[in-house]
Design an enzyme around this catalytic site. Structure first.
Site, short mmCIF file in Angstrom:
data_model
loop_
_atom_site.label_atom_id
_atom_site.label_comp_id
_atom_site.label_asym_id
_atom_site.label_seq_id
_atom_site.Cartn_x
_atom_site.Cartn_y
_atom_site.Cartn_z
N GLU A 313 0.90 -1.00 -0.01
CA GLU A 313 -0.10 0.08 0.12
C GLU A 313 0.75 1.18 -0.03
O GLU A 313 0.69 2.06 0.98
CB GLU A 313 -0.95 -0.05 1.34
CG GLU A 313 -1.81 -1.10 1.16
CD GLU A 313 -3.05 -0.96 2.28
OE1 GLU A 313 -4.20 -0.95 2.35
OE2 GLU A 313 -2.27 -1.03 3.49
C1 ACM Z 1 -1.86 -5.35 4.34
O1 ACM Z 1 -2.82 -5.75 4.63
N1 ACM Z 1 -1.87 -4.08 3.84
C2 ACM Z 1 -0.65 -6.28 4.05
#
Ligand code: ACM
Length: 678
Positions: A313
């Site tokens: 992310e």
């Molecule tokens: C995640 O859940 N961003 C690894």
């Protein structure tokens, strides 16, 4: 010929009779091979253990823990007779490696007869697993505590069976983590993935960069001495500890003390979600000099060969908004932010390799420019696991194993690493799938309730990763998981007991019978729906002391009620025993609100649950009336049905973050009473 057939028939019949007379063993994870025998081994005060073979300190300590736990489980203070033969003999050919590797031999064989028990294993690791199996075999019977006669040959299906615990969003102290290691060992999980840094906190003391934890943790972090002690505790239990330092995203806490690492402007803070976020600047040489020193220090502190760099992310807006980073991308012919992240990861991977570490990261790190030694942890979908394996990368599955999503155990249990895209992999490619990890992200947990968010559901995931692929019976899983749950509490976990303590605190009194009736049939909202209830950014310092924080993620009562209703419906509404039990439940709910309301009213923490209790009472009434119509063989009036359906629709909506889990079976009864003719 006839005699032969007769003998075969008699043997088969006897085996069948034996199988039927033997209760299911409460083993979890289910071993690879179990052959039940006849007779039982009594576990009495004279119970004793002898150890032969490698007999290293880890096995010695493991046997001592085993005896202490068996004593706790049975309440028997063991007092073996001097000179008497040992009840259980344990033999391991080889001791525990100083640093456990991915491909250790974890197998063991355990034989129990009415005369004694023998445990053999090629390594201490296997022997430790076998001792856990023995603990699960012991049950109370009419003649006292016994281990049933059995021959078990066991080894894991996957070499990597992990649990991730996020300690950044909420700091979790070492003693709480240690009892979770005990739980992991009980269900033969072998990797603790320690999510040590994120935007909200950097939780490890660094002597090279003291401002990381010094300024990025509000004082809640682990000293290096605590970490060494924790790793040793895990190692004694056959558990590897993999640190994760999430980068280049999820890394605001690094920037509080070292703002030069960031791509965006500070000042940075870990105080709450409001402070500016950012991602690491991958274009500065100083970033790599920093990471080199950091990995060198942390690589020594965490001895495992694998080092998790996160990589998930990454918010590209911080790179897009920085002209210097845009110029760098252009100068290097990079088209996308993924290209820039791949550049960062390649440089980081070289640093890791220099310090003898293998890189592991989330899905997003998958890029053909990275060497095939890296491991990709799949959180976004099962397909990325197969995609990685097809390109020659090792992989771990976490998609489907997020325990913070509050799914029922059965849903996690049904997530098979080798299904979907993985089913069509070649045998060589399948070997690249190393296993999986359950994930406990810590937005909504505290040291008080974290156990109940992990256990006992985590035992179902442990079984998926250890046991043969064809072990899939959900009813059997639930029955065994309940037995394991008791074992886990006696090991010191508090997943079961904490709920009532929290409820008592909310109520301010000790008799919480009526509150328990309500708590038993609700679950917290699923997935990330709790986030959407928040009015603004999450305050990670706020107390988590509401009903939603106390109740179990999965309601056993609701599942049992739903099963009863299914049984009743399938009997064509004739199963009177099932109906009587359904009525008992509905009656309890129908009249519970009258008792509970005054209690809810007088507590600031419970007032928000008043409508939930009222909805439960209305469901109880609707279900009872539906049964009355069914009993009389009458169709219910349209008006009544419309009213009940309105009640049901209202009860489906979450209130105070709680879902009433008995709505669907009550709806089934209401709908059935219109159709049934008996
Ligand atoms: C995640 O859940 N961003 C690894």
């Amino acid at each position: 010929m006839k005699t032969c057939v007769l003998i075969i028939a008699v043997v088969l019949f006897s085996l069948l009779a034996l199988a039927q007379s033997q209760p299911q063993l409460n083993l979890m994870p289910m071993p690879a091979s179990v052959q039940q025998g006849s007779g039982t081994l009594p576990v009495t005060q004279s119970f004793s253990v002898s150890v032969t073979g490698a007999h290293d300190a880890a096995l010695e300590a493991g046997v001592q823990r085993f005896v202490a736990q068996l004593s706790r489980q049975t309440g028997i203070p063991f007092h073996p007779k001097a000179g008497a033969a040992a009840t259980l003999t344990v033999h391991a050919d080889k001791g525990l490696e100083a640093v456990l590797k991915l491909d250790e031999d974890e197998s063991y064989q355990l034989t129990v007869t009415d005369a004694g028990a023998q445990l053999f294993a090629p390594t201490t690791l296997g022997a430790l697993h076998g001792l856990q199996t023995f603990l699960q075999l012991v049950t109370i019977t009419q003649s006292g505590f016994v281990a049933p006669a059995v021959t078990i040959k066991d080894q894991p299906r996957f070499p990597w069976r992990g649990l991730l615990i996020d300690v950044s969003r909420h700091f979790i102290p070492v003693d709480v983590l240690k009892r979770n290691l005990d739980g992991m060992a009980a269900v033969k999980m072998n990797v603790l993935h320690w999510h040590l840094s994120d935007d909200q906190g950097f939780r490890v003391e660094s002597k090279v960069f003291p401002k990381l934890a010094g300024m990025g943790s509000e004082g809640h972090y682990y000293t290096q001495a605590e970490i060494r002690d924790f790793i040793s505790y895990a190692h004694d239990r056959g558990i590897r500890v993999i640190p994760e330092f999430d980068t280049p995203g999820h890394s605001r806490s690094w920037f509080v003390g070292y703002p030069d690492l960031a791509s965006g402007e500070g000042p940075f803070s870990v105080e709450n979600e409001n402070g500016p976020s950012s991602v690491t600047d991958p274009t500065r040489e100083e970033t790599y000099k920093f990471m080199d020193k950091f990995v060198e220090e942390m690589g020594k502190l965490f001895p495992d060969a694998y080092f998790h760099i996160g990589g998930d992310e990454v918010d590209g807006k911080f790179w897009d908004g920085n002209p210097k980073i845009q110029a760098f991308k252009q100068a290097h012919g990079m088209k996308t932010n993924q290209d820039l992240q791949a550049y960062y990861n390649q440089r980081l991977q070289k640093i890791l390799a220099k310090h003898h570490k293998t890189m592991i990261g989330w899905d997003e790190i998958l890029h053909p420019d990275l060497p095939k030694t890296i491991v990709v942890q799949s959180w976004r979908g099962q397909e990325s696991l197969a995609a990685a394996a097809k390109q020659g990368y090792g992989g771990l599955l976490s998609y489907g194993y997020y325990v913070d999503l509050m799914w029922p155990a059965a849903r996690h249990y049904n997530v098979e690493p080798m299904s979907g895209g993985a089913a069509s992999l070649t045998a060589e490619q399948q070997k690249l799938i190393l296993g999986g990890e359950s994930c406990q992200w810590a937005e909504w947990v505290t040291p008080e309730n974290i156990d109940s968010h992990i256990w006992p559901r985590n035992a179902a995931i442990a079984e998926r990763l250890w046991s043969p692929q064809d072990v899939t019976d959900v009813n059997s899983m639930y029955a065994r998981m309940h037995a394991v749950s008791l074992e886990l509490e006696s090991l010191g976990l508090t997943h079961d007991s904490t709920r009532d303590q929290m409820l008592q605190r909310m109520a301010g009194i000790s008799d919480i019978t009526a509150l328990r009736v309500l708590a038993d049939v609700v679950e917290p909202v699923k997935d990330y729906n709790r986030w959407s209830d928040e009015k603004g950014p999450i305050d990670f310092h706020a107390p988590l002391t509401r009903m939603i924080d106390a109740v179990y993620p999965e309601s056993d009562a609701a599942r049992e009620f739903s099963n009863l209703v299914q049984q009743f419906v399938q009997s064509g509404y004739k199963d009177q025993a099932a109906e009587a039990r359904i009525r008992t439940w509905l009656t309890l709910w129908r009249y519970n609100d009258a008792k509970l309301h005054p209690l809810l009213q007088q507590s600031a923490l419970l007032q928000e649950d008043i409508p939930v209790s009222q909805n439960l009472a209305m469901l109880g009434a609707a279900g009872l009336q539906a049964l009355d119509y069914l009993d009389k063989g009458q169709s219910e009036p349209d008006l009544w049905k419309a009213q009940q359906m309105a009640v049901i629709e209202q009860a489906k909506k979450p209130v105070a973050g709680l879902l009433l889990m008995v709505v669907a079976p009550v709806q089934q009864l209401v709908e059935a009473s219109g159709e049934a003719s008996r």
